[in-house]
Design an enzyme around this catalytic site. Structure first.
Site, mmCIF file in Angstrom:
data_model
loop_
_atom_site.group_PDB
_atom_site.id
_atom_site.type_symbol
_atom_site.label_atom_id
_atom_site.label_comp_id
_atom_site.label_asym_id
_atom_site.label_seq_id
_atom_site.Cartn_x
_atom_site.Cartn_y
_atom_site.Cartn_z
ATOM 1 N N LYS A 90 61.177 -31.914 57.702
ATOM 2 C CA LYS A 90 60.593 -33.262 57.744
ATOM 3 C C LYS A 90 61.573 -34.223 57.109
ATOM 4 O O LYS A 90 62.090 -33.974 56.019
ATOM 5 C CB LYS A 90 59.276 -33.275 56.940
ATOM 6 C CG LYS A 90 58.627 -34.645 56.901
ATOM 7 C CD LYS A 90 57.775 -34.897 58.121
ATOM 8 C CE LYS A 90 57.388 -36.340 58.308
ATOM 9 N NZ LYS A 90 58.365 -37.129 59.110
ATOM 10 N N LYS A 126 67.025 -34.136 58.076
ATOM 11 C CA LYS A 126 67.439 -35.530 58.287
ATOM 12 C C LYS A 126 68.289 -35.572 59.544
ATOM 13 O O LYS A 126 68.948 -34.586 59.883
ATOM 14 C CB LYS A 126 68.274 -36.031 57.104
ATOM 15 C CG LYS A 126 68.338 -37.526 56.992
ATOM 16 C CD LYS A 126 67.182 -38.049 56.153
ATOM 17 C CE LYS A 126 67.047 -39.548 56.217
ATOM 18 N NZ LYS A 126 66.032 -40.013 55.241
ATOM 19 N N ASP A 166 64.280 -44.361 59.189
ATOM 20 C CA ASP A 166 65.149 -44.575 58.020
ATOM 21 C C ASP A 166 65.936 -45.842 58.377
ATOM 22 O O ASP A 166 65.486 -46.632 59.233
ATOM 23 C CB ASP A 166 66.063 -43.363 57.774
ATOM 24 C CG ASP A 166 66.733 -43.395 56.398
ATOM 25 O OD1 ASP A 166 66.094 -43.014 55.411
ATOM 26 O OD2 ASP A 166 67.910 -43.830 56.297
ATOM 27 N N ASN A 240 62.587 -52.450 55.613
ATOM 28 C CA ASN A 240 61.239 -51.925 55.424
ATOM 29 C C ASN A 240 60.899 -51.684 53.954
ATOM 30 O O ASN A 240 59.860 -52.142 53.465
ATOM 31 C CB ASN A 240 61.095 -50.622 56.237
ATOM 32 C CG ASN A 240 59.798 -49.903 55.950
ATOM 33 O OD1 ASN A 240 59.726 -49.057 55.068
ATOM 34 N ND2 ASN A 240 58.739 -50.283 56.650
#
Ligand code: NDP
Ligand code: 2IT
Length: 447
Positions: A90, A126, A166, A240
């Site tokens: 994850k 990732k 990301d 974000n």
């Protein structure tokens, strides 16, 4: 004779000498975790950390797509499947021209510890691409995302590997990636998190990393009978994480003085209030403009080109842009100006020397793998809701996020307290994250 730490790092350097960010992340963990391993027989002599620095699988692939001018473009795509001892891989996807193996391995390695800290069953991974989304049309973004997923789909799945956003990957990109995955697999599953609210997304996921970082900083301040009320807060980034960190700071009575992007920072001495923040959100998320354009609407503010905001006097600093954006000189400036708390929203934004300066001054310092874990934790909550085919309310998710951040803070206290009572949150997060993964690896044998 070489110490255990030196011998270990020499070996890791020999194998990964050309990956400076990865080595930086491993060094920070090794320095705190190896002494713990040496003191605990169940972990000693099992080469656990050596196993943890080797990705379980590295996937690298070609991404070809056609731009609006009809030119064929070629990018590199990656997915690092780092560790699946406690759950499926994850972690986010980053689209940025600086993306390479070193950056993604550092992020994947940190993710393993971070995900373990969340208390949820998630392994670490990732991925991303050296694709640069800046200046691309929506159609180009869509074609790139579709091309990227047309290879990635065969390596991921809701029980195998669940990517998310990301840097450079937000709601728009997750939509395009999900669309192609669903088409290729003919399955509507929770294979990505950060999905839209009408197609499986979780409330609070967009806010979670920024909010979570502020919840964590609040917990740190509480240990000193302090709070955000009336504090001057300096934030870097304007994406974000920065946006929602700013929103939460405002909600709990702090004053936000700065935001930034890779061109420089804006300083608004009157404070960036809710109305000004709404302007920034529209500017960055819809118009996809630059932070310097803030001055066109708020001419009292100033734009400092090519610099980071750490020279602005503040009580609390929240680095929310990117790795190594806060160095020793910046740390000393923050300390000189009376900063009492630094809580990382980004991954590894402070250099090793900066962290040493914070520790020496004994201020509150939270490493990203603890303080920014609210994002992936809420991704975990999105996965749970997808599995249940159910949707929790905003309040339910926010309360769970708060509880998780409080639990992470507690774990840091458990493992990070020095003899003099100072809490080394780096040590605490690294050891607490390590223990859970190491126990699972030991139970599962040499695989
Ligand atoms: P966004 O893409 O939304 O925003 C990134 C921001 O950082 C932009 O303001 C960008 O400016 C700035 N930035 C990026 N690269 C650089 C650079 N080299 N120098 C200076 N500024 C830079 O990303 P996020 O907000 O999602 O991510 C920010 C950080 O938080 C990253 O470290 C990420 O890994 C981490 N993080 C994100 C999570 C999430 O859920 N999104 C979860 C946990 C951590 P510009 O537009 O000029 O590039
Ligand atoms: O660094 C991170 O934790 C993220 N980019 C979020 C990962 C996720 O799976 O939500």
């Amino acid at each position: 004779m070489k110490s255990n730490i030196e011998a270990f790092l020499d070996l890791v350097k020999e194998r990964n000498g050309h990956e400076p960010e990865f080595l930086q992340a491993v060094e920070e963990v090794a320095e705190t975790v190896i002494p713990y391993i040496v003191e605990h027989d169940i972990y000693y002599g099992k080469n656990i950390l050596l196993r943890m620095v080797e990705p379980e699988r590295v996937i690298s692939f070609r991404v070809c797509w056609v731009d609006d001018a009809g030119e064929i473009q070629v990018n590199r795509g990656y997915r690092i499947q780092m560790n699946s001892a406690i759950g499926p891989y994850k972690g986010g996807l980053r689209f940025h021209p600086t993306v390479n193996m070193s950056i993604l391995k550092f992020l994947a390695f940190e993710q393993v510890f971070k995900n373990s800290l969340t208390t949820l069953p998630m392994g670490g991974g990732k991925g991303g691409s050296d694709f640069d989304p800046k200046g691309k049309s929506d159609n180009e973004i869509m074609r790139f995302c579709h091309a990227f997923m047309s290879e990635l789909f065969r390596h991921i799945g809701p029980n195998t590997d669940i990517p998310a956003g990301d840097i450079g990957v937000g709601a728009r990109e997750i939509g395009f990636l999900f669309g192609m995955y669903k088409k290729l697999r003919n399955e509507f599953t929770g294979v990505l998190t950060g999905k839209g609210m009408s197609w499986g997304g979780s409330l609070i996921r967009p806010e979670a990393t920024g909010y979570g970082n502020v919840y964590f900083a609040e917990k740190m301040l509480e240990t000193k009978n302090n709070s955000f009320k009336g504090k001057d807060v300096v934030i870097s980034g304007s994406g974000n994480v920065a946006q929602y960190a700013a929103e939460k700071v405002l909600q709990i009575g702090g004053k936000v003085l700065t935001l930034s992007d890779s061109s420089g920072y804006i300083y608004d001495a009157d404070g960036i209030d809710a109305e000004k923040l709404a302007f920034v959100m529209e500017l960055k998320n819809v118009k996809r403009g630059r932070i310097s354009e803030y001055l066109e609407s708020y001419p009292n503010a100033k734009f400092v080109k090519g610099k980071t905001p750490w020279e602005v006097k503040c009580d609390i600093a929240l680095p929310c842009a990117t790795q190594n954006e806060l160095n020793e000189e910046d740390a000393n400036m923050l300390l000189k100006n009376g900063c009492i708390c630094v809580s990382e929203g980004a991954n590894m934004p402070s250099t090793k020397e900066a962290i040493t300066a914070f520790h020496k001054a004994k201020i509150l310092f939270a490493p990203g793998k603890a303080s920014n874990a609210g994002g992936v934790a809420t991704s975990g909550l999105e996965m749970t809701q997808n599995s249940l085919r159910y949707k929790w309310s905003r309040e339910e998710v926010d309360n769970k996020l708060k509880d998780i951040m409080a639990d992470i803070h507690k774990s840091c206290l458990e493992y990070g307290k020095d003899d003099d009572g100072y809490v080394d949150y780096v040590k605490g997060a690294n050891i607490a994250g390590f223990v859970k993964v190491a126990d699972a690896m030991l139970a599962q044998g040499v695989v």
